[in-house]
Design an enzyme around this catalytic site. Structure first.
Site, mmCIF file in Angstrom:
data_model
loop_
_atom_site.group_PDB
_atom_site.id
_atom_site.type_symbol
_atom_site.label_atom_id
_atom_site.label_comp_id
_atom_site.label_asym_id
_atom_site.label_seq_id
_atom_site.Cartn_x
_atom_site.Cartn_y
_atom_site.Cartn_z
ATOM 1 N N ASP A 160 -0.394 -3.986 13.495
ATOM 2 C CA ASP A 160 -1.756 -3.812 12.985
ATOM 3 C C ASP A 160 -2.268 -5.102 12.352
ATOM 4 O OD1 ASP A 160 -2.677 -1.157 13.497
ATOM 5 O OD2 ASP A 160 -1.247 -0.392 12.045
ATOM 6 N N ILE A 161 -1.437 -5.705 11.529
ATOM 7 C CA ILE A 161 -1.860 -6.927 10.824
ATOM 8 C C ILE A 161 -2.020 -8.085 11.803
ATOM 9 C CG2 ILE A 161 -1.181 -8.612 9.075
ATOM 10 C CD1 ILE A 161 0.260 -6.265 7.627
#
Length: 400
Positions: A160-161
């Site tokens: 996600d990051i």
């Protein structure tokens, strides 16, 4: 800050979208978080995701608006006219159903940069929903992280990051290109492709050697000493003796000079084939030291090392707490915590907290006023629940 004067609208939730816009906010952009009337759903998360909202939503303003209503959609277009970029990480097709897809917005706002964060880029999987852990399994990362037969997600929302960071990078590049062309464009970043990018080194290894790499717990080390060791006081430290200089320093300082005379241990590639001979010696030397004495010794010798830490140990880490790198963040409970800022220093400037994670609708009135609405018009929108303003909303309870 570098992005001062840039306005970004974030229609995001969970980690990918909010992390993308938070990076831009930390670099100075005016980020407006566009929330539904019930608020970003991660505000109410518990367990593993309980801190997602305060961690990834600092330095933002909050506009709470009903985009399914005609008046809300009209208001959104007025706000969009003031923006440089839009970030969204909704399920495929959601923005189009709201009348806010890229094709529609590109016609109405040709300078707008539209950043779409999804599970997959265009292709056979593009309509699928995805989550961080799902793509870690699909992309080989879970296989490489856990022991054989026990695939394991990484201990953070790394995909996600990473996907959010690529989105932020794309926005910055598109802003630079807009200086030349005057036009916005569509930026797309995705979870699955971000995972593939991270395992590319393992793909390259297989292509080079013809042998599939084993999971990391079973890896064949590229260095003679690249392992965790237990110290005399029961602590763990990871040490990498990865160069010939490291090896010479270790042998001389720890009193095993005779190893330097062994031609079978002259270079790192040779030493990797003699780990059965080397590791008992290194282990015995390190296990005789306390963690404090061993770390001091390795630091003096300039040999890479790192004590095993838990996330909570970082609150008081003496390095992280230098120079304002740890940011004072207000949590939903009313408590405050020191959390890491983005890992950048730019010309001596460090990202700081300009705004705490916002209360839902805290900036609704201000954002609408900046888009050209009068106070009376805003009052009318609030009264009809087209928008929610924190000054008129029901009190938001802190999470227990």
């Amino acid at each position: 800050m570098p992005l001062a004067g840039i306005r970004v609208l974030e229609m995001g939730h969970t980690v990918m979208g909010p992390s993308c816009s938070m990076v831009l906010a930390d670099l100075g952009a005016d980020v407006i978080k566009v929330e539904p009337l019930e608020g970003d759903r991660t505000r109410a998360n518990v367990g593993f995701g309980s801190a997602i909202f305060p961690v990834f939503n600092r330095n933002k303003r909050s506009l709470s608006i009903d985009l399914k209503s005609e008046a809300g959609c009209a208001a959104m277009h007025k706000v969009l006219a003031t923006a440089d970029a839009l970030v969204e990480n909704f399920a495929p097709g959601t923005m189009d159903r709201l009348g806010l897809g890229y094709e529609a917005l590109a016609k109405a706002h040709p300078r707008l940069i539209f950043c779409s964060l999804k599970g997959f880029l265009s292709g056979p999987y593009e309509k699928r929903a995805a989550l961080d852990e799902i793509v870690q399994f699909m992309g080989g990362l879970a296989y490489m992280t856990g022991p054989r037969g026990m695939p394991l997600r990484a201990g953070s929302s790394v995909v996600d990051i990473m996907g959010g960071l690529f989105g932020a990078l794309g926005i910055v590049a598109a802003l630079r290109e807009r200086e030349r062309t005057g036009c916005g464009q569509l930026i797309e970043s995705a979870l699955f492709e971000s995972t593939a990018f991270m395992v590319a080194q393992h793909m390259g290894q297989e292509a080079l050697t013809g042998v599939a790499p084993p999971p990391m717990p079973e890896k064949a080390s590229s260095w003679a000493v690249y392992d965790p060791f237990e110290t005399a006081d029961g602590k763990t430290v990871f040490v990498g003796i990865t160069s010939d200089n490291h090896w010479r320093s270790f042998c001389a300082d720890f009193g095993v000079e005779e190893l330097l005379a062994d031609p079978a241990l002259k270079t790192n590639p040779l030493r990797t084939r003699q780990r059965d001979k080397i590791m008992p010696v290194v282990t015995a030397k390190f296990s005789a030291e306390t963690l404090e004495s061993l770390c001091a010794r390795l630091e003096r010798l300039k040999i890479p090392f790192g004590p095993l830490a838990k996330p909570g140990d970082l609150f008081e880490d003496r390095h992280l707490n230098v120079g304002g790198r740890m940011l004072d963040i207000l949590l939903p409970t009313g408590k405050r915590a020191k959390l890491p800022g983005i890992p950048l220093d730019m010309g001596g400037r460090k990202p700081r907290v300009r705004r705490q994670p916002p209360v839902m609708g805290a900036d609704t009135r201000t954002v609408l006023a900046e888009a050209g609405y009068t106070a009376a018009q805003i009052d009318d929108l609030v009264a009809r629940r087209v928008v929610i303003s924190a000054d008129t909303a029901a009190p938001q309870k802190h999470r227990a």
